[in-house]
Design a protein around this motif. Structure first.
Motif, PDB file in Angstrom:
ATOM      1  N   LEU A 120     -10.997  10.129   0.733  1.00 26.98           N
ATOM      2  CA  LEU A 120      -9.571  11.018   0.318  1.00 26.98           C
ATOM      3  C   LEU A 120      -8.745  10.864   1.454  1.00 26.98           C
ATOM      4  O   LEU A 120      -7.416  10.673   1.383  1.00 26.98           O
ATOM      5  N   MET A 121      -9.048  10.913   2.940  1.00 29.35           N
ATOM      6  CA  MET A 121      -8.375  10.579   4.104  1.00 29.35           C
ATOM      7  C   MET A 121      -7.559   9.521   4.002  1.00 29.35           C
ATOM      8  O   MET A 121      -6.368   9.356   4.280  1.00 29.35           O
ATOM      9  N   ARG A 122      -8.476   8.296   3.567  1.00 27.47           N
ATOM     10  CA  ARG A 122      -8.082   7.152   3.893  1.00 27.47           C
ATOM     11  C   ARG A 122      -7.063   6.644   2.646  1.00 27.47           C
ATOM     12  O   ARG A 122      -6.050   5.971   2.792  1.00 27.47           O
ATOM     13  N   HIS A 123      -7.575   6.664   1.340  1.00 22.09           N
ATOM     14  CA  HIS A 123      -6.793   6.541   0.280  1.00 22.09           C
ATOM     15  C   HIS A 123      -5.972   7.446  -0.349  1.00 22.09           C
ATOM     16  O   HIS A 123      -4.810   7.224  -1.359  1.00 22.09           O
ATOM     17  N   GLY A 126      -0.726  13.858 -16.036  1.00 23.70           N
ATOM     18  CA  GLY A 126      -0.056  12.519 -16.451  1.00 23.70           C
ATOM     19  C   GLY A 126      -0.974  11.214 -16.113  1.00 23.70           C
ATOM     20  O   GLY A 126      -0.607  10.113 -16.474  1.00 23.70           O
ATOM     21  N   GLY A 127      -2.180  11.555 -15.717  1.00 24.40           N
ATOM     22  CA  GLY A 127      -3.160  10.284 -15.456  1.00 24.40           C
ATOM     23  C   GLY A 127      -3.286  10.136 -13.964  1.00 24.40           C
ATOM     24  O   GLY A 127      -2.649  10.907 -13.184  1.00 24.40           O
ATOM     25  N   PRO A 128      -3.905   9.005 -13.607  1.00 23.68           N
ATOM     26  CA  PRO A 128      -4.261   8.925 -12.347  1.00 23.68           C
ATOM     27  C   PRO A 128      -3.325   8.435 -11.530  1.00 23.68           C
ATOM     28  O   PRO A 128      -2.123   7.774 -11.794  1.00 23.68           O
ATOM     29  N   ASP A 129      -2.770   8.959 -10.232  1.00 24.10           N
ATOM     30  CA  ASP A 129      -1.792   8.663  -9.442  1.00 24.10           C
ATOM     31  C   ASP A 129      -1.915   7.204  -8.790  1.00 24.10           C
ATOM     32  O   ASP A 129      -2.910   6.365  -8.922  1.00 24.10           O
ATOM     33  N   GLN A 130      -0.846   6.907  -8.132  1.00 25.94           N
ATOM     34  CA  GLN A 130      -0.897   5.446  -7.467  1.00 25.94           C
ATOM     35  C   GLN A 130      -2.077   5.270  -6.512  1.00 25.94           C
ATOM     36  O   GLN A 130      -2.424   4.139  -6.489  1.00 25.94           O
ATOM     37  N   SER A 131      -2.205   6.061  -5.875  1.00 28.54           N
ATOM     38  CA  SER A 131      -3.407   5.931  -4.898  1.00 28.54           C
ATOM     39  C   SER A 131      -4.861   5.561  -5.558  1.00 28.54           C
ATOM     40  O   SER A 131      -5.388   4.804  -4.953  1.00 28.54           O
ATOM     41  N   THR A 132      -4.926   6.398  -6.748  1.00 28.65           N
ATOM     42  CA  THR A 132      -6.176   5.954  -7.282  1.00 28.65           C
ATOM     43  C   THR A 132      -6.185   4.500  -8.048  1.00 28.65           C
ATOM     44  O   THR A 132      -6.982   3.763  -8.076  1.00 28.65           O
ATOM     45  N   MET A 133      -4.964   4.168  -8.531  1.00 30.24           N
ATOM     46  CA  MET A 133      -4.852   2.960  -9.057  1.00 30.24           C
ATOM     47  C   MET A 133      -5.065   1.753  -7.941  1.00 30.24           C
ATOM     48  O   MET A 133      -5.749   0.701  -8.244  1.00 30.24           O
ATOM     49  N   GLU A 134      -4.325   1.837  -6.932  1.00 27.43           N
ATOM     50  CA  GLU A 134      -4.727   0.936  -5.871  1.00 27.43           C
ATOM     51  C   GLU A 134      -6.187   0.891  -5.352  1.00 27.43           C
ATOM     52  O   GLU A 134      -6.566  -0.274  -5.284  1.00 27.43           O
ATOM     53  N   LEU A 135      -6.729   2.109  -5.223  1.00 30.14           N
ATOM     54  CA  LEU A 135      -8.407   1.861  -4.984  1.00 30.14           C
ATOM     55  C   LEU A 135      -9.054   1.162  -6.143  1.00 30.14           C
ATOM     56  O   LEU A 135     -10.028   0.745  -5.662  1.00 30.14           O
ATOM     57  N   MET A 175       0.814  -1.164  -0.139  1.00 30.13           N
ATOM     58  CA  MET A 175       0.085  -0.067  -0.042  1.00 30.13           C
ATOM     59  C   MET A 175       0.927   1.173  -0.015  1.00 30.13           C
ATOM     60  O   MET A 175       2.168   1.216   0.664  1.00 30.13           O
ATOM     61  N   THR A 176       0.377   2.491  -0.547  1.00 31.72           N
ATOM     62  CA  THR A 176       1.114   3.560  -0.770  1.00 31.72           C
ATOM     63  C   THR A 176       1.602   3.956   0.760  1.00 31.72           C
ATOM     64  O   THR A 176       0.384   4.043   1.475  1.00 31.72           O
ATOM     65  N   LYS A 177       2.583   4.481   0.742  1.00 30.21           N
ATOM     66  CA  LYS A 177       2.950   5.135   2.148  1.00 30.21           C
ATOM     67  C   LYS A 177       2.131   6.305   2.186  1.00 30.21           C
ATOM     68  O   LYS A 177       1.924   7.328   1.637  1.00 30.21           O
ATOM     69  N   SER A 178       1.690   6.613   3.584  1.00 28.63           N
ATOM     70  CA  SER A 178       1.255   7.976   3.956  1.00 28.63           C
ATOM     71  C   SER A 178       2.051   9.060   3.731  1.00 28.63           C
ATOM     72  O   SER A 178       3.482   9.044   3.758  1.00 28.63           O
ATOM     73  N   ILE A 179       1.381  10.230   3.317  1.00 26.67           N
ATOM     74  CA  ILE A 179       1.905  11.361   2.965  1.00 26.67           C
ATOM     75  C   ILE A 179       2.717  12.187   4.191  1.00 26.67           C
ATOM     76  O   ILE A 179       3.375  13.087   4.121  1.00 26.67           O
ATOM     77  N   TRP A 180       2.226  11.604   5.330  1.00 29.95           N
ATOM     78  CA  TRP A 180       2.751  12.366   6.653  1.00 29.95           C
ATOM     79  C   TRP A 180       3.824  11.840   7.085  1.00 29.95           C
ATOM     80  O   TRP A 180       4.123  10.541   7.175  1.00 29.95           O
ATOM     81  N   ALA A 181       4.917  12.790   7.420  1.00 31.64           N
ATOM     82  CA  ALA A 181       6.256  12.303   8.009  1.00 31.64           C
ATOM     83  C   ALA A 181       6.131  12.186   9.734  1.00 31.64           C
ATOM     84  O   ALA A 181       6.186  13.003  10.264  1.00 31.64           O
ATOM     85  N   SER A 182       5.756  11.012  10.001  1.00 30.76           N
ATOM     86  CA  SER A 182       5.444  10.487  11.554  1.00 30.76           C
ATOM     87  C   SER A 182       6.448   9.362  11.622  1.00 30.76           C
ATOM     88  O   SER A 182       5.868   8.438  11.280  1.00 30.76           O
TER      89      SER A 182
END
Length: 221
Positions: free
Chosen positions: A168-171, A119-128, A1-8
């Motif tokens: 949006l928050m989840r994916h 450039g088309g759908p990003d990885q988050s959309t592809m995974e969803l 799964m794509t890594k969170s955008i947040w640096a925690s």
């Protein structure tokens, strides 16, 4: 799964500890570490029409300035994880920017521009898309994947604000259920149920779109 955008991570905790001890360099590094995630959030969540009139970099800079001014208070009483605290500042700034640059103060996101980048759908959309439509779809079926992803993004745009928000928050932000619950002020089971309802509604919208498309194809024959 794509890594969170947040640096925690551990480095964030180390920087927070150093900032509490008065290390100004740690404060600067802490904020800069989160600049890219803030920019991603603003690009994703700020109304598309507003983005044509407002420089995203200016919004990000406003967020960083406000966070810097409020950091001491946060460090003395951290009520939530740092990235969620910073996200809330950014979200408030997004809403404020929207209200100042739209005629109506009501949050009614314009759907006229698609979520998809040039450039088309990003990885988050592809995974969803794969999760919703075909878990067995392989990377070799890239063209089919992109087509389905575009349909998923169009369907998300049609959802009500509450359902769209949690999807949006989840994916796209890749927040965990616990983080979403904290952001929304819900208990984890309630956040989970809200997410499941949103996914169910998203599937329904996709099915409705497919049926409408099939009917249109039949009429053209």
């Amino acid at each position: 799964m794509t890594k969170s955008i947040w640096a925690s991570d551990d480095q964030t905790e180390t920087l927070l500890a150093a900032a509490r001890s008065g290390d100004s360099d740690a404060v600067n590094r802490l904020l800069e570490k989160h600049r890219a995630p803030i920019r991603r959030l603003v690009e994703l969540r700020l109304d598309r029409k507003v983005q044509r009139r407002v420089d995203v970099s200016d919004v990000v800079q406003d967020v960083m300035i406000e966070a810097s001014g409020r950091l001491d208070k946060y460090l003395s009483d951290p009520a939530m994880a740092f990235h969620l605290w910073l996200r809330q500042i950014a979200w408030d700034r997004i809403i404020d920017t929207y209200r100042r640059h739209r005629v109506s103060a009501k949050r009614n996101m314009d759907r006229e521009q698609p979520m998809t980048s040039p450039g088309g759908p990003d990885q988050s959309t592809m995974e969803l898309a794969v999760q919703l439509c075909d878990p067995g779809l392989t990377p070799a079926a890239a063209a089919t994947q992109r087509e389905i992803a575009a349909k998923v993004e169009a369907a998300i745009e049609k959802m009500n604000d509450q359902d769209r928000e949690i999807i949006l928050m989840r994916h796209y932000e890749h927040l965990s259920n616990l983080e979403i619950a904290e952001v929304l002020g819900l208990n984890p089971p309630a956040a989970s149920m809200r997410y499941l309802r949103a996914v169910r509604r998203l599937r329904e919208v996709l099915q409705e779109d497919d049926q409408s498309s099939s009917t249109s194809d039949e009429l053209r024959r």
